[in-house]
Design a protein around this motif. Structure first.
Motif, short mmCIF file in Angstrom:
data_model
loop_
_atom_site.label_atom_id
_atom_site.label_comp_id
_atom_site.label_asym_id
_atom_site.label_seq_id
_atom_site.Cartn_x
_atom_site.Cartn_y
_atom_site.Cartn_z
N ASP A 144 21.62 34.85 37.56
CA ASP A 144 20.65 35.19 36.50
C ASP A 144 19.72 36.31 36.95
O ASP A 144 19.46 37.27 36.21
N ASP A 148 19.22 40.03 35.26
CA ASP A 148 17.91 40.63 34.91
C ASP A 148 17.74 41.99 35.58
O ASP A 148 17.23 42.94 34.97
N LEU A 151 19.71 44.62 33.79
CA LEU A 151 18.97 44.96 32.55
C LEU A 151 17.80 45.90 32.88
O LEU A 151 17.65 46.97 32.29
N GLU A 152 17.00 45.48 33.88
CA GLU A 152 15.79 46.23 34.22
C GLU A 152 16.13 47.66 34.65
O GLU A 152 15.39 48.60 34.37
#
Ligand SMILES: Nc1nc2c(ncn2[C@@H]2O[C@H](COP(=O)(O)OP(=O)(O)O)[C@@H](O)[C@H]2O)c(=O)[nH]1
Ligand SMILES: [Mg+2]
Length: 604
Positions: A144, A148, A151-152
């Protein structure tokens, strides 16, 4: 010659110590590269002496294995931020990456850097959640966190839809689901075949390649290594080399080499998609385009991020010059550094205005520069090294300096000390969390110059239990003065041998850096003063002998063992008006000016 569809070119990237080189050990072992009874050292690809001594990877290295009827070129990369130039350079040669993340530690600063580079290059990383055998491994939580991070860092939809696998490189297995029975690494090999795209390139087009790394062969001289972008090449073929200025020179291929396991093997020919080393162009440089004469093109240059730290290599002027090393002159230093500049493009080497006894070397960090200095020491060079300086730049007329994103992990009881230390060094805290195991994790943004001299202190102040890793973040407006070393030093006022009696009197005034019998010279730093000012001392003072007092009585004197400096620690320790004298067998600290006469003669 391999059909490009049957080739896979991957780099293994990750934060330091997340298991890249160990995973490669297992990939090599399971590709029948070694004979059954062959003894293979751990982390076999860390072949340089400094790599083995430091237990880290410093240089990117190639290997090649075969799985089923596929050829897999693999590049192991360094995980330390100071060597990130190596990562940037090799990413241009591959078509996918294995991004390893330690399933217990999770994403770390360098994970962020290497992933952002790979995403920027348009690569689709394959995520390997590694070290799942560790006691507190939490692979799905880390999965997870990784998502993230993708994505960031602005991954596009394709990149975001990344493949992942669980593994323990040390134990040599990979599994698609945590419930699967661990066996070997074939699930990872399979994933490389399905998730890593084959290299583009058309065998029928004229030959084209870009030199990404340089090597040296005793017989054929300089070699260019890179991925063949188009066409085919054969030993003896003519080719045109176009350098970064567009200058064209014509050559003939004198040797063609590929990799197999740990070895370089000579090959007759190679085609688009493959990674090869090519000899026959004596002056080839990184970034040069190598083309078939009938289709000469100039490829875009290979550009790397700017260096952030500089150091001056100064001619050794200590009274002991030439006792230990064989290369001591400025010409020798310059010639050696210019040679380094050609192969190590993340280093910038420049003359120092108004000085003919120094050269400035700019790199990614103190360790990056320390590795070069250590290499030169071992080659017999002597030099003096100045205190590292950050490289600032002017933005809209205002001075900007580099800052780093710092990741800290310490037992909770030390967190307060570290927060104080970094705040005093203009650090800004960005996050703080304490786990149920009493481990505090913090992140800061700290000026690069604020970290100079702190890594040693950090280890001492956290009793060696803290982890501090940092990575360049950006340039920000200058943050004002940061106090340097809090303590002054003890400077020897005379040449000679330090002796017990002289040192005994000095040790009340601070920590000693020399022991009885060590040769010292005027201007040499022989200890740290307990106060903030420098003092001039006499370490060679012998006890007045009387007919009662015999010569040997010194042995009753108890001296604390002297503080010994590694090269990095010495570079980290010195102040602006000090130098590190580096010779093959000695590291001495000294004042830049050994005495008043020296100051008058040389003051700039
Ligand atoms: N528990 C565990 N330790 C590992 C594993 N892979 C590597 N290590 C250890 O992690 C340390 C760093 O490994 P290394 O391969 O040098 O990491 P690199 O810096 O990413 O190349 C070494 O002490 C290895 O023995 C693994 O799968 N499980
Ligand atoms: Mg490694």
């Amino acid at each position: 010659m391999y059909d490009p569809k049957k080739i896979r070119n991957i780099a293994i990237i990750a934060h330091i110590d997340h298991g890249k080189t160990t995973l490669l050990d297992s990939l090599l072992k399971q590709s029948n590269i070694f004979r059954d009874n062959e003894k293979i050292p751990e982390r076999v690809m860390d072949s340089y002496d400094q790599e083995r001594e430091r237990g880290i990877t410093i240089f990117a290295k190639h290997t090649c294995v075969y799985y089923k009827d596929f050829k897999i070129n693999i590049i192991d990369t360094p995980g330390h931020a100071d060597f990130s130039g190596e990562v940037e350079r090799v990413l241009g040669m591959v078509n996918s990456v294995l991004l390893l993340i330690d399933a217990q530690e999770g994403p770390m600063p360098q994970t962020r850097f290497v992933l952002s580079q790979a995403l920027k290059m348009g690569l689709r990383p394959i995520l390997v959640l590694n070290k799942i055998d560790r006691p507190h491994a939490a692979p799905d939580r880390v999965l997870d966190l990784a998502f993230d991070l993708f994505l960031e860092l602005g991954a596009n939809d394709e990149q975001l839809d990344f493949s992942y696998i669980y593994a323990s490189g040390f134990n040599g297995f990979a599994i698609e689901k945590l419930t699967d029975e661990p066996k070997d690494l074939s699930p990872l090999f399979e994933l490389i075949l399905t998730a890593a795209p084959p290299p583009p390139g058309n065998l029928e087009l004229p030959f084209l390649m870009q030199a990404a790394t340089l090597g040296y062969d005793d017989y054929t001289g300089r070699q260019a290594t890179g991925r063949i972008l188009e066409g085919k090449i054969r030993k003896g073929d003519p080719l045109v080399c176009v350098d970064r200025h567009g200058k064209q020179t014509t050559h003939r291929v004198t040797k063609l080499e590929g990799h197999l396991g740990l070895k370089k093997i000579e090959i007759e020919d190679a085609g688009a998609g493959d990674i090869v080393s090519l000899s026959g162009i004596p002056e080839v440089d990184i970034g040069d385009s190598l083309c078939a004469p009938e289709n000469v093109v100039q490829l875009p240059p290979i550009t790397l991020a700017e260096p952030t730290v500089s150091i001056e290599f100064v001619v050794n002027t200590s009274p002991f010059v030439g006792r230990d090393g064989k290369h001591v002159t400025m010409n020798k230093l310059r010639e050696r550094l210019m040679r380094e500049k050609r192969a190590n493009i993340s280093l910038k080497i420049e003359e120092v205005e108004g000085r003919d006894d120094a050269i400035r070397v700019c790199g990614r960090g103190e360790l990056h520069l320390a590795v070069l200095i250590e290499t030169m020491r071992r080659e017999g060079y002597e030099m003096a090294i100045s205190k590292p300086k950050v490289i600032t730049k002017q933005v809209d007329g205002a001075t900007h300096e580099p800052v780093e994103r710092v990741h800290i992990e310490v037992p909770e009881e030390f967190s307060g000390t570290v927060i104080d230390d970094l705040s005093r060094r203009k650090g800004e805290m960005r996050s703080l969390a304490t786990s149920e195991h009493g481990l505090t994790t913090m992140s800061f943004i700290v000026p690069t110059r604020g970290l100079m001299g702190y890594r040693n202190d950090f280890l001492t102040r956290t009793s060696g239990l803290g982890i501090l890793t940092s990575i360049f973040e950006s340039f920000v407006p200058w943050k004002g003065d940061i106090a340097g070393r809090l303590r002054g030093v003890m400077i020897s006022n005379s040449p000679g041998k330090a002796n017990g009696y002289g040192l005994f009197n000095l040790q009340e005034r601070g920590a000693l850096f020399v022991k009885p019998g060590d040769e010292v010279y005027e201007g040499m730093i022989v200890g740290e003063h307990a106060r903030d000012n420098d003092i001039v001392v006499n370490a060679t003072k012998a006890k007045q002998l009387t007919n009662i007092r015999a010569a040997g009585s010194d042995e009753n004197i108890i001296l604390t063992p002297p503080r010994k400096f590694t090269l990095e620690q010495a570079i980290d320790y010195i102040a602006d008006d000090e130098l590190v004298e580096v010779t093959p067998n000695f590291i001495r600290l000294r004042k830049t000016f050994l005495n008043e006469i020296d100051r008058k003669r040389n003051s700039r």
